[in-house]
Motif scaffolding. Structure first.
Motif, PDB file in Angstrom:
ATOM      1  N   ILE A   1      51.602  21.487  13.139  1.00 36.68           N
ATOM      2  CA  ILE A   1      51.498  22.837  12.509  1.00 36.68           C
ATOM      3  C   ILE A   1      50.393  23.257  12.198  1.00 36.68           C
ATOM      4  O   ILE A   1      49.237  22.468  12.071  1.00 36.68           O
ATOM      5  CB  ILE A   1      52.229  22.606  11.065  1.00 36.68           C
TER       6      ILE A   1
ATOM      7  N   LYS B   1      57.654  24.546   9.701  1.00 35.84           N
ATOM      8  CA  LYS B   1      56.625  25.323  10.504  1.00 35.84           C
ATOM      9  C   LYS B   1      56.769  26.674  10.827  1.00 35.84           C
ATOM     10  O   LYS B   1      55.578  27.373  10.791  1.00 35.84           O
ATOM     11  CB  LYS B   1      56.872  24.355  12.043  1.00 35.84           C
TER      12      LYS B   1
ATOM     13  N   SER C   1      55.992  21.358  19.823  1.00 32.74           N
ATOM     14  CA  SER C   1      55.184  22.057  18.673  1.00 32.74           C
ATOM     15  C   SER C   1      54.533  23.458  18.997  1.00 32.74           C
ATOM     16  O   SER C   1      54.724  24.418  18.667  1.00 32.74           O
ATOM     17  CB  SER C   1      54.344  21.111  17.692  1.00 32.74           C
TER      18      SER C   1
ATOM     19  N   THR D   1      55.302  27.331  18.604  1.00 25.82           N
ATOM     20  CA  THR D   1      54.295  28.178  18.142  1.00 25.82           C
ATOM     21  C   THR D   1      53.907  29.268  19.081  1.00 25.82           C
ATOM     22  O   THR D   1      53.832  30.568  18.632  1.00 25.82           O
ATOM     23  CB  THR D   1      52.794  27.563  17.755  1.00 25.82           C
TER      24      THR D   1
END
Lengths: 142, 129
Positions: free
Chosen positions: A16, A131, B117, B121
């Protein structure tokens, strides 16, 4: 999601773009958890994990902003509520570039097969939502 | 992250606020993959996935051995989940790792999750981690 028997130790990780302090706040603040924890406001103190009628637990380790360990009893289902308590460990580790690694380990599920099965898909959804909230300001369903 | 022997079938999931089409494009377009997959450019050509990291040969660099083990399979599954509006789950299954213990250990734990991840993003904010 899977036809395999749910594991008795389950590990979930996510990277994150946030500081450990921001992630700690998102985990322990009810107004934050509502946005990603299936709408549930979760209140966490150094003694209790209070997810209302959804889940309850006792906090056994409270080390902001790095580590949180609490017991877990899922109350949203009569079968999971009747099983022995399991354990959830949250660990936050700072990485390079303003990124943190959040890892959730849900274990001691040997005597709680219904709970193990129930949480197996849920943690990925919760961590993905957490997240999104921290990086974009909105949860997945927003 | 773990002391157990790496599993020969590894499953990683992440929910992304994007359409399956957007995620597919991000997985199969070299300009996209190099932004979140450790700089590796990947494309689908002739039914195979080709990976290049600058001038380096991907297999030799990663496996570090003259005779690579049996090729592992990476299975990427997309499906719509109408119950959760706007959030598409992406699953990566890395299996057939029985003959490739070094590969299994290398990708286990946070390796795939860093890639997923980063992909999430990139799609949600326009910039990678």
């Amino acid at each position: 999601m899977s036809t395999m028997t749910a594991q008795t130790t389950q590990v979930y990780s996510i990277f994150i773009k946030a500081s450990p302090e921001q992630i700690w706040e998102a985990i322990t603040t009810p107004a934050f958890t509502r946005k990603y924890f299936y709408g549930v406001p979760v209140a966490i103190t150094s003694e209790t994990f209070d997810g209302g009628a959804s889940a309850q637990g006792a906090v056994v380790e409270f080390d902001p902003p790095h580590k949180l360990v609490h017991s877990w009893r899922a109350l949203y289902d009569t079968e999971t509520a009747a099983e022995p308590e399991s354990r959830v460990t949250w660990e936050i580790a700072a990485q390079d570039g303003g990124v943190s690694l959040l890892t959730v380990v849900h274990d001691r599920l040997d005597e709680s097969p219904k709970t193990a099965e129930s949480v197996a898909g849920g943690w990925s959804y919760i961590l993905s939502g957490l997240k999104s909230v921290l990086e974009t300001g909105e949860g997945l369903a927003g | 992250v773990s002391t157990v022997t790496a599993q020969t079938t590894q499953v990683y999931s992440v929910y992304i606020k994007a359409t399956p089409e957007q995620i597919w494009e991000a997985i199969t377009t070299p300009e996209f993959t190099e932004r979140y997959f450790h700089g590796v450019r990947m494309e689908i050509r002739d039914g195979r996935r080709w990976s290049t990291l600058r001038e380096l040969a991907w297999d030799e660099e990663v496996l570090g051995r003259p005779a690579p083990p049996p090729r592992a399979r990476v299975d990427i599954r997309l499906r719509r989940r109408p119950r959760r509006r706007g959030a598409e789950p992406r699953h990566v299954v890395h299996d057939r790792l029985e003959g490739a213990p070094k590969t299994a250990a290398s990708v286990a734990g946070v390796g795939w999750m860093f890639v997923l991840s980063n992909l999430k993003t990139l799609l949600e904010t326009g910039d990678p981690l």
